[in-house]
Design a protein around this motif. Structure first.
Motif, mmCIF file in Angstrom:
data_model
loop_
_atom_site.group_PDB
_atom_site.id
_atom_site.type_symbol
_atom_site.label_atom_id
_atom_site.label_comp_id
_atom_site.label_asym_id
_atom_site.label_seq_id
_atom_site.Cartn_x
_atom_site.Cartn_y
_atom_site.Cartn_z
ATOM 1 N N THR A 15 1.654 -10.870 2.422
ATOM 2 C CA THR A 15 1.771 -11.459 1.098
ATOM 3 C C THR A 15 2.147 -10.375 0.094
ATOM 4 O OG1 THR A 15 0.073 -13.064 1.663
ATOM 5 C CG2 THR A 15 0.564 -12.777 -0.672
ATOM 6 N N LYS A 16 3.110 -10.675 -0.769
ATOM 7 C CA LYS A 16 3.500 -9.692 -1.790
ATOM 8 C C LYS A 16 2.331 -9.477 -2.738
ATOM 9 C CE LYS A 16 6.975 -8.678 -5.300
ATOM 10 N NZ LYS A 16 7.150 -7.309 -4.824
ATOM 11 N N ARG A 17 1.980 -8.226 -2.956
ATOM 12 C CA ARG A 17 0.837 -7.901 -3.799
ATOM 13 C C ARG A 17 1.309 -7.468 -5.184
ATOM 14 N NH1 ARG A 17 -0.219 -6.539 1.427
ATOM 15 N NH2 ARG A 17 0.852 -4.563 1.318
ATOM 16 N N ALA A 18 0.490 -7.806 -6.168
ATOM 17 C CA ALA A 18 0.873 -7.560 -7.560
ATOM 18 C C ALA A 18 0.494 -6.152 -8.001
ATOM 19 C CB ALA A 18 0.203 -8.598 -8.457
ATOM 20 N N PHE A 19 0.680 -5.175 -7.122
ATOM 21 C CA PHE A 19 0.419 -3.769 -7.456
ATOM 22 C C PHE A 19 1.142 -2.910 -6.433
ATOM 23 C CE2 PHE A 19 -2.995 -5.395 -4.824
ATOM 24 C CZ PHE A 19 -3.077 -4.479 -3.807
ATOM 25 N N GLY B 114 -1.751 2.943 -7.530
ATOM 26 C CA GLY B 114 -1.427 1.533 -7.734
ATOM 27 C C GLY B 114 -2.647 0.643 -7.577
ATOM 28 N N TRP B 115 -3.467 0.916 -6.563
ATOM 29 C CA TRP B 115 -4.673 0.129 -6.328
ATOM 30 C C TRP B 115 -5.693 0.357 -7.444
ATOM 31 C CZ3 TRP B 115 -6.583 -3.962 -4.406
ATOM 32 C CH2 TRP B 115 -7.940 -4.093 -4.103
ATOM 33 N N LEU B 116 -5.865 1.613 -7.881
ATOM 34 C CA LEU B 116 -6.820 1.893 -8.949
ATOM 35 C C LEU B 116 -6.392 1.237 -10.263
ATOM 36 C CD1 LEU B 116 -7.694 5.651 -8.307
ATOM 37 C CD2 LEU B 116 -9.079 3.633 -7.772
ATOM 38 N N ALA B 117 -5.092 1.214 -10.530
ATOM 39 C CA ALA B 117 -4.601 0.549 -11.736
ATOM 40 C C ALA B 117 -4.909 -0.941 -11.682
ATOM 41 C CB ALA B 117 -3.102 0.788 -11.897
ATOM 42 N N VAL C 257 -5.585 8.534 -0.395
ATOM 43 C CA VAL C 257 -4.522 7.656 0.090
ATOM 44 C C VAL C 257 -4.881 6.216 -0.263
ATOM 45 C CG1 VAL C 257 -3.930 9.239 1.961
ATOM 46 C CG2 VAL C 257 -5.528 7.365 2.404
ATOM 47 N N ASP C 258 -3.930 5.320 -0.075
ATOM 48 C CA ASP C 258 -4.138 3.920 -0.425
ATOM 49 C C ASP C 258 -5.160 3.259 0.500
ATOM 50 O OD1 ASP C 258 -2.665 2.071 1.752
ATOM 51 O OD2 ASP C 258 -1.579 3.958 1.529
#
Length: 494
Positions: A17-21, A28-31, A213-214
């Motif tokens: 699923t396309k993620r919004a970050f 990106g995840w922290l934002a 890392v992510d």
């Protein structure tokens, strides 16, 4: 065609699923977490010795903690950004119920990584190759009361098989006890096998420690896979795109290109130095022992990097190990017992030792076979409870209810003594001398509980009490916004 090019042919990946970050980077995840109220920023100075860990533990499972001024360092520290199952499913782009299936699909269909050109990797924007002092460079916390100094707890340790060149990724505890030397715990797994092979030849083993890392790459590092299975390829499959990697500046190990910080080095042959004690995932300390040593050759990082630390034995630590294990255990059990529909490693069992299994039993005795199969799947498992499909295995009270009403010890208990268990379980050391050889460590008694109801029973003896319509009740539509009507009634009732 080389080995890695050949691996790309015929590789299938599950849809993501396309993620919004920006899912490929920690930033990106922290934002995303910050935008949704799940980050607590601590802008006051905090001590790296105990205070930082204490604050992060208080926030565990509710918000990720970001420390802007840790121990006088300019590099901020983050902890707890993977401390809920629902957050991990969100990072993966799936519903929580699909978490294990999605991880298993990625593990079964790895996606080869993509190497970025020299000079393009974010993790190498700043390079330190001379006069390295890890204590001065990085804000490395000391976590628990009796820890023997600062520890790196969230570093992905990456090394290449000396024989095949294929990489392995793991998370190992690393004690930073000198400017450019670190002691590392190597359990008898893939990295340990690599080190032993290199040491037998008199060689050092090149390693890299990627920090920051992510979430999906962190999770992939914990996959239970074959020795020549590169977990960075599982990370790519979780992302749905090849993971960008970069060649280290002092050796040939490849690291995630979007890492915040990378420590490069080599595990020295025939060198051991004291490491520990350290507060581990069972919530006890492991003893001080002579461990392998990493000699640091370089530190690279992003401009304005972020340092990630995992608070030992808290939810981020436990879930990182639990979810990959659960996915592997579910797949393993279903191969022999298709009636198994779900598994859960309980938090009370430190997400390693106690396994709860949901099972659609068709014949008496099957649940005991499931118990035996689970014990053979991973040596860490100490207790297995098998329940029926009407029991929520993510709810400890449901498990206790099933044991209370469907289990009899003289009929439904399975005991296996003298089996291999976890060397980190302190109860396995009882009766053993302090200097017991490794082949005698971790000896454990396994216990299985068949908490399933009989296949056939008279009347409603084992029929669960239910109230029709319970799940369909719309409380929001039924409950008044205030109690004015009832208060009026009370006023007239006197």
């Amino acid at each position: 065609m080389n080995q890695r090019e050949a691996a790309t042919h015929g590789t299938a990946t599950s849809p993501v699923t396309k993620r919004a970050f920006d899912a490929l980077s920690l930033r990106g995840w922290l934002a995303h977490l910050s935008a949704t109220g799940r980050v607590a920023t601590i802008d006051k100075p905090v001590s790296l010795k105990h205070e930082l860990a204490a604050i992060a533990k208080r926030l565990d499972g509710t918000q990720a903690a970001v420390f802007l001024s840790p121990g006088g360092h300019e590099i901020p520290v983050v902890s707890g950004f993977m401390s809920k199952r629902s957050w991990i499913a969100e990072a993966m782009g799936v519903a929580e119920n699909d978490l294990l299936k999605r991880f298993r699909d990625a593990a079964d269909n790895p996606l080869p990584w993509r190497e970025v050109a020299t000079g393009e990797a974010a993790c190498q924007q700043v390079r330190h190759t001379r006069d390295i002092d890890l204590h001065a460079l990085l804000p490395i916390p000391t976590h628990s009361e009796h820890d023997n100094g600062p520890y790196i707890t969230a570093g992905l340790v990456i090394a290449r098989n000396p024989r095949t060149g294929v990489q392995n990724v793991s998370i190992n505890r690393i004690q930073v006890h000198a400017r450019d030397r670190m002691a590392i715990l190597l359990l008898p797994r893939h990295l340990h096998a690599f080190q032993k092979e290199a040491e037998a030849a008199g060689d050092a083993l090149d390693v890299a420690v990627a920090i920051g890392v992510d979430p999906l790459t962190m999770l992939a590092s914990q996959a239970i896979s074959a020795i020549d299975s590169d977990e960075l390829e599982i990370a790519g499959a979780l992302h749905g795109v090849p993971l960008p990697v970069a060649k280290c500046v002092t050796h040939d190990v490849r690291v995630p290109a979007y890492s915040e910080i990378v420590i490069e080095g080599r595990i020295l042959p025939n060198v051991r130095e004291a490491e520990g004690p350290f507060g581990e995932f069972p919530k006890y300390y492991s003893a001080q022992e002579a461990r392998e040593v990493i000699e640091v050759t370089a530190v690279t990082h992003r401009k304005n990097p972020i340092y990630h630390t995992i608070i030992p034995a808290e939810m981020e630590h436990l879930l990182l190990g639990a979810i990959p294990r659960e996915a592997t255990l579910l797949s393993h059990l279903q191969r022999s017992h298709p009636g198994v529909t779900d598994v859960h490693l309980s938090v009370g069992g430190v997400c390693r030792y106690h396994l709860w299994v949901k099972f659609a039993k068709k014949r008496e005795g099957e649940a005991k076979n499931v118990i035996l199969c689970a014990f053979g799947a991973h040596y860490d498992i100490k207790q297995v409870v098998v329940v029926d499909t009407d029991v929520d295995i993510h709810d400890p009270s449901e498990i206790e209810w099933a044991i209370a009403t469907r289990f009899q010890a003289d009929r439904d208990l399975v005991l296996i003594s003298g089996a291999q268990g976890s060397p980190l379980d302190p109860s396995t050391t009882v009766g053993q001398p302090d200097d017991a050889p490794s082949h005698l460590q971790g000896i454990s008694t396994k216990m299985g509980l068949d908490a399933t109801r009989p296949v056939a029973y008279p009347g409603h003896v084992f029929t669960r009490v239910r109230i029709p319509g319970y799940d369909a009740v719309d409380l929001q539509g039924l409950v008044a916004t205030d109690n004015a009507a009832f208060d009026t009634y009370l006023g007239h009732a006197g």
